[in-house]
Design an enzyme around this catalytic site. Structure first.
Site, short mmCIF file in Angstrom:
data_model
loop_
_atom_site.label_atom_id
_atom_site.label_comp_id
_atom_site.label_asym_id
_atom_site.label_seq_id
_atom_site.Cartn_x
_atom_site.Cartn_y
_atom_site.Cartn_z
N ASP A 19 6.26 11.72 10.77
CA ASP A 19 7.54 12.22 11.29
C ASP A 19 8.36 11.12 11.95
OD1 ASP A 19 6.58 14.60 10.38
OD2 ASP A 19 6.63 15.65 12.29
N ARG A 99 5.42 14.22 29.29
CA ARG A 99 6.78 13.94 28.81
C ARG A 99 7.64 13.16 29.79
NH1 ARG A 99 4.31 14.14 24.38
NH2 ARG A 99 4.41 16.05 23.17
N ASP A 128 9.51 20.45 24.24
CA ASP A 128 9.52 19.01 24.45
C ASP A 128 10.91 18.40 24.37
OD1 ASP A 128 6.88 18.71 25.05
OD2 ASP A 128 6.25 18.27 23.01
N SER A 182 -0.78 21.77 14.10
CA SER A 182 -0.20 20.58 14.72
C SER A 182 -0.98 20.24 15.99
CB SER A 182 1.26 20.83 15.07
OG SER A 182 1.81 19.76 15.79
#
Length: 410
Positions: A19, A99, A128, A182
């Site tokens: 990605d 994050r 996110d 995922s």
């Protein structure tokens, strides 16, 4: 959407996977700008040098690959655990707490290299994107933010693979098929979501679990350990002092081997939808239980209850991406003040998915055996004092009962 011609240099949060490799090339083509890559080692357990090599292959001249494990645990995980933080009663916020650190380093790198934009690979459906971007804007209000998943037309796996092939982006054989779910991981946890796991009525297969053996397969003999705390932070296991990241790594190993830290949850995302996730937080689960145990003898009752009352709000702020908000900093100051006396040792028993405190001691302990004993307390506590205490607390109930409002009736 950011005007393409306005971006000259962008710092991309880059993993080296399919990605973000597609995103890297897409940025170069779509924005015609210089791309700087930033790859953070937060303990995800993957080799990061391939990310550097792949970035070089794309002609990236400024490549940052950084080991942030100690910073992650010391400045993010430990402050969060001082509050005994859980979101919606269960989730230890393993993804959420990573994050803001990534966002902070991206902004620091952007300022160091003179970049005018930052980019991430989060989708437009998840939390996110919010966490990254709230962090960006809090630290650099005028920064341009590029979110490819909200801009491009590569809306399927097939389109991503086609773009990769057209642009000579290497795709390993295991990436050509649809991944069954995922995975996101760091030193605190691993999370598995999507596809195979989207039906919350269906139990996850054992292949989903990355960091723990099943409780059924765990040893039949308990593992006993001690954890030392200083001012609310864990500092040693079995008397051996360790750095924050080393300590959490060891707790992860102990948790893994005893089947500890698995969670199957349907949570409420900030963007409004419900999401099912399978989380594994082996070391964090042990750390939470141990921290609560040492607080049980060192924190004043009202201080402990106040902490517990604000914790859901604090957890929500982290989950929603407001780590750099003034309200989170205010709550953190209160939480940190409460930890001044939270020092001592806790003994824990780990057994087939369970974490049990079997002993706790502290030089700052508020537990007084002379007062609480069932034997003769030799005058340490006057039981007659309870009479006035009870009567004063019962006064409003008695007054209400006298006019017919008995048993709490309104």
């Amino acid at each position: 959407m950011t005007a393409h011609q306005d971006v000259k240099k962008v710092v991309l949060a880059y993993s080296g996977g399919l990605d973000t490799s597609v995103i890297l090339r897409w940025l170069q083509k779509t924005y015609n700008c210089e791309v700087v890559t930033f790859t953070a080692d937060l303990g995800q357990g993957e080799e990061l040098e391939p990310a550097r090599k792949k970035a070089e292959m794309f002609g990236v001249k400024e490549i940052f690959v950084e080991d942030l494990r100690e910073t992650f645990v010391k400045d993010y995980v430990f402050p969060m655990f001082r509050a005994n933080t859980v979101y919606e009663g269960q989730y230890l916020l393993g993804t959420s707490i990573a994050r803001p650190l990534i966002a902070q380093r991206q902004i620091e790198i952007a300022e160091a290299v003179g970049a005018d934009a930052v980019a991430h690979g989060a989708t437009g459906k998840g939390n996110d994107q919010v966490r990254f971007e709230l962090g960006y804007y809090a630290l650099k209000p005028d920064v341009k933010v590029i979110s490819p998943w909200r801009e491009w037309d590569l809306t399927s796996r097939t389109k991503l693979l086609s773009f990769a092939e057209e642009n000579q982006i290497p795709v390993t054989k295991d990436k050509r098929g649809e991944a069954p779910f995922s995975v996101d991981a760091n030193l605190l946890h691993s999370s598995s979501e999507g596809k195979l796991l989207e039906d919350p009525a269906v139990a996850p297969d054992e292949i989903v679990f990355q960091r723990t053996i099943s409780p059924e397969a765990a040893p039949d003999t308990p593992t006993e350990i001690s954890i030392d705390f200083v001012h609310g932070d864990a500092t040693a296991i079995n008397g051996v002092e360790m750095t924050p990241a080393t300590l959490l790594t060891r707790l992860n190993e102990l948790g893994r081997d005893n089947g500890i830290g698995r969670l199957d949850i349907v949570e409420n995302r900030f963007v409004g939808m419900k999401s099912r996730g399978i989380y594994e937080t082996p070391g964090g689960t042990i750390l939470l239980a141990a921290h609560r145990a040492i607080e049980s003898i060192t924190l004043d009752r009202e201080a402990a209850h106040l902490k517990d009352s604000i914790m859901p709000r604090y957890a929500e702020l982290i989950y929603n991406g407001f780590w750099f908000s003034p309200e989170r900093r205010m709550l953190q100051a209160l939480i940190d003040t409460s930890q001044h006396s939270v020092t001592g040792r806790v003994r824990m028993k780990l057994y087939k998915g369970n974490v049990v405190c079997v002993g706790r001691e502290s030089p700052n302990s508020l537990y007084d055996a002379r007062v609480v004993t069932f034997e003769d307390d030799e005058g340490a506590y006057n039981q007659q004092d309870a009479l006035g205490f009870i009567k004063l607390n019962a006064l409003r109930l008695r007054l209400g009962g006298q006019i017919g409002r008995r048993g709490g009736a309104l």
